[in-house]
Design a protein around this motif. Structure first.
Motif, PDB file in Angstrom:
ATOM      1  N   THR A  25       5.686 -10.863  -2.219  1.00  0.00           N
ATOM      2  CA  THR A  25       5.399 -11.366  -1.163  1.00  0.00           C
ATOM      3  C   THR A  25       4.915 -10.571  -0.002  1.00  0.00           C
ATOM      4  OG1 THR A  25       7.600 -11.039  -0.680  1.00  0.00           O
ATOM      5  CG2 THR A  25       7.285 -13.231  -1.326  1.00  0.00           C
ATOM      6  N   LEU A  26       4.465  -9.169  -0.391  1.00  0.00           N
ATOM      7  CA  LEU A  26       4.026  -8.210   0.512  1.00  0.00           C
ATOM      8  C   LEU A  26       2.899  -7.454  -0.170  1.00  0.00           C
ATOM      9  CD1 LEU A  26       5.702  -5.923   2.926  1.00  0.00           C
ATOM     10  CD2 LEU A  26       4.209  -4.814   1.250  1.00  0.00           C
ATOM     11  N   MET A  27       1.706  -7.430   0.580  1.00  0.00           N
ATOM     12  CA  MET A  27       0.635  -6.733   0.230  1.00  0.00           C
ATOM     13  C   MET A  27      -0.119  -5.905   1.431  1.00  0.00           C
ATOM     14  SD  MET A  27      -2.796  -9.257   0.080  1.00  0.00           S
ATOM     15  CE  MET A  27      -4.137  -7.941   0.383  1.00  0.00           C
ATOM     16  N   LEU A  28      -0.659  -4.778   0.892  1.00  0.00           N
ATOM     17  CA  LEU A  28      -1.379  -3.584   1.878  1.00  0.00           C
ATOM     18  C   LEU A  28      -2.765  -3.726   2.074  1.00  0.00           C
ATOM     19  CD1 LEU A  28       0.518  -0.307   0.895  1.00  0.00           C
ATOM     20  CD2 LEU A  28       0.441  -1.725   3.079  1.00  0.00           C
ATOM     21  N   LEU A  29      -3.092  -3.527   3.182  1.00  0.00           N
ATOM     22  CA  LEU A  29      -4.659  -3.524   3.507  1.00  0.00           C
ATOM     23  C   LEU A  29      -4.590  -2.520   4.559  1.00  0.00           C
ATOM     24  CD1 LEU A  29      -6.292  -7.085   3.762  1.00  0.00           C
ATOM     25  CD2 LEU A  29      -6.496  -5.501   2.204  1.00  0.00           C
ATOM     26  N   PRO A  30      -5.863  -1.593   4.640  1.00  0.00           N
ATOM     27  CA  PRO A  30      -5.824  -0.738   5.485  1.00  0.00           C
ATOM     28  C   PRO A  30      -6.830  -1.344   6.912  1.00  0.00           C
ATOM     29  CG  PRO A  30      -8.018  -0.664   3.850  1.00  0.00           C
ATOM     30  CD  PRO A  30      -6.907  -1.834   3.431  1.00  0.00           C
TER      31      PRO A  30
END
Ligand code: NDP
Ligand code: RET
Length: 317
Positions: free
Chosen positions: A60-65
């Motif tokens: 349910t959590l993803m990362l982006l810059p």
């Protein structure tokens, strides 16, 4: 990728503090109602978030810059979101600035506005057109009690949050026509790196061009009072995260959301007297005439709120 029925939430400034806790709180929602895109300007700082996110990372959590000060970074980040579809945008990234204005360069002041004001404007400009097309969306903006009321020696930070309050109060009306909600979150002091970073900056300060009296008022009068206030009424980032969760889950989200009942009477001074005299004079007296009294009041307040007194008086053991 978001599964059907999940709301896509994009949050700025998730490397620490409030942003990190909002991301984790939403990602851990029991009903898995959110697909959280946690962003930060420097992905080298991702470990703390990933650790706190636990097994929600990659689910349910993803990362982006995302650097809110860069047009290119903002565009690239939103283009990397599937169909550019964001249901809830949480503008959290922000920086503080403390000290006598004489010792702060215009360049430093511009950096604060670049993050706290233009950073939010940049994000809204990028995300709003798609929300308008869909006739739905919720924009949450991390303001502050200092977005509503000036606080001595926080002149430039306060101004940046006031600017954002003005921008958002104006935008909210137009957005409502497109069924897009806008909510301001107005915390008082919160124990995060914001506080530590500012204290570290203050320790390094040299006060060029500032007279000795002003330096003394800042270091010996303001700083101890500010520390007392943080000690007595400081909230935890989780308190703010819970408040934001409530705001986004409300069927009719409020525009203004003060998070700290202890601070509300201080903000109310402004609205109780349209001449502005009540708040300016009260702050002056609190700081310069009742400093020691304020210390005692804050200590009592801290004791009452930390529940040690209640434990001592109520607990049967
Ligand atoms: N702590 C407090 O007492 C209060 C804070 N607030 C507001 O809450 C928000 C969060 O602050 P808080 O969690 O306390 O402080 P932190 O310093 O812990 O967090 C601030 C976050 O903003 C990020 N950030 C700064 N500049 C940029 C940028 N250009 N692009 C993207 N991210 C950036 C930081 O990233 P990096 O690690 O890369 O620097 C960090 O992740 C701020 O808007 C602040 O003004 C409001 C009221 C009270
Ligand atoms: C010293 C002092 C005050 C300080 C308030 C502080 C220190 C508030 C901090 C708020 C923060 C950190 C907001 C972040 O966005 C008061 C109560 C106005 C009263 C007058 C004296």
């Amino acid at each position: 990728m978001a599964s059907s029925g999940q709301k896509v939430v994009l949050i700025t400034g998730c490397s620490s503090g409030i942003g990190l806790r909002i991301a984790v709180t939403l990602a851990k929602d029991e009903k898995k109602r959110y697909h959280v895109i946690a962003t930060m300007r420097d992905l080298k700082k991702k470990d703390k978030l990933i650790e706190a996110a636990g097994d929600t990372y990659g689910k349910t959590l993803m990362l982006l810059p995302l650097d809110v000060c860069s047009d290119e970074s903002v565009k690239q980040c939103i283009n990397n979101v599937k169909d550019r579809h964001i249901d809830i945008l949480i503008n959290n990234a922000g920086v503080g600035l403390l000290g006598p204005v004489e010792s702060i360069s215009i360049e430093e002041m511009k950096k604060v506005f670049e993050t706290n004001f233009f950073g939010v404007v940049r994000m809204i400009k990028e995300v709003m057109p798609d929300m308008k097309k869909r006739r739905s969306g919720h924009i949450v903006v991390m303001s502050s009690v200092m977005g509503l009321q000036g606080v001595v020696f926080n002149d430039v930070y306060t101004a940046s949050k006031f600017a954002m309050e003005g921008f958002c109060e104006s935008m909210a009306v137009q957005l409502m026509k497109f069924n897009i909600r806008l909510s301001m979150i107005e915390p008082g002091p919160v124990h995060t790196e914001f506080e530590t970073k500012m204290m570290e900056d203050v320790a390094k300060m040299e006060y060029p061009g500032v007279d000795a009296d002003t330096v003394r008022y800042f270091k010996d009068v303001y700083l101890p009072s500010s520390i007392d206030i943080f000690d007595a009424m400081g909230q935890m980032p989780d308190d703010i995260a819970k408040c934001i969760k409530k705001v986004i889950e409300s069927s009719s989200p409020r525009f203004r959301n003060l998070t700290n009942n202890l601070y509300t009477p201080i903000v109310a001074l402004k609205y109780a007297d349209e001449t502005g005299g009540l708040s300016v004079n009260t702050f002056y007296n609190l700081l310069f005439n009742f400093g020691p009294l304020m210390h005692i009041t804050m200590s009592i307040l801290k004791c009452l709120t930390c529940s040690c007194l209640r434990r001592r008086t109520i607990s049967p053991n």
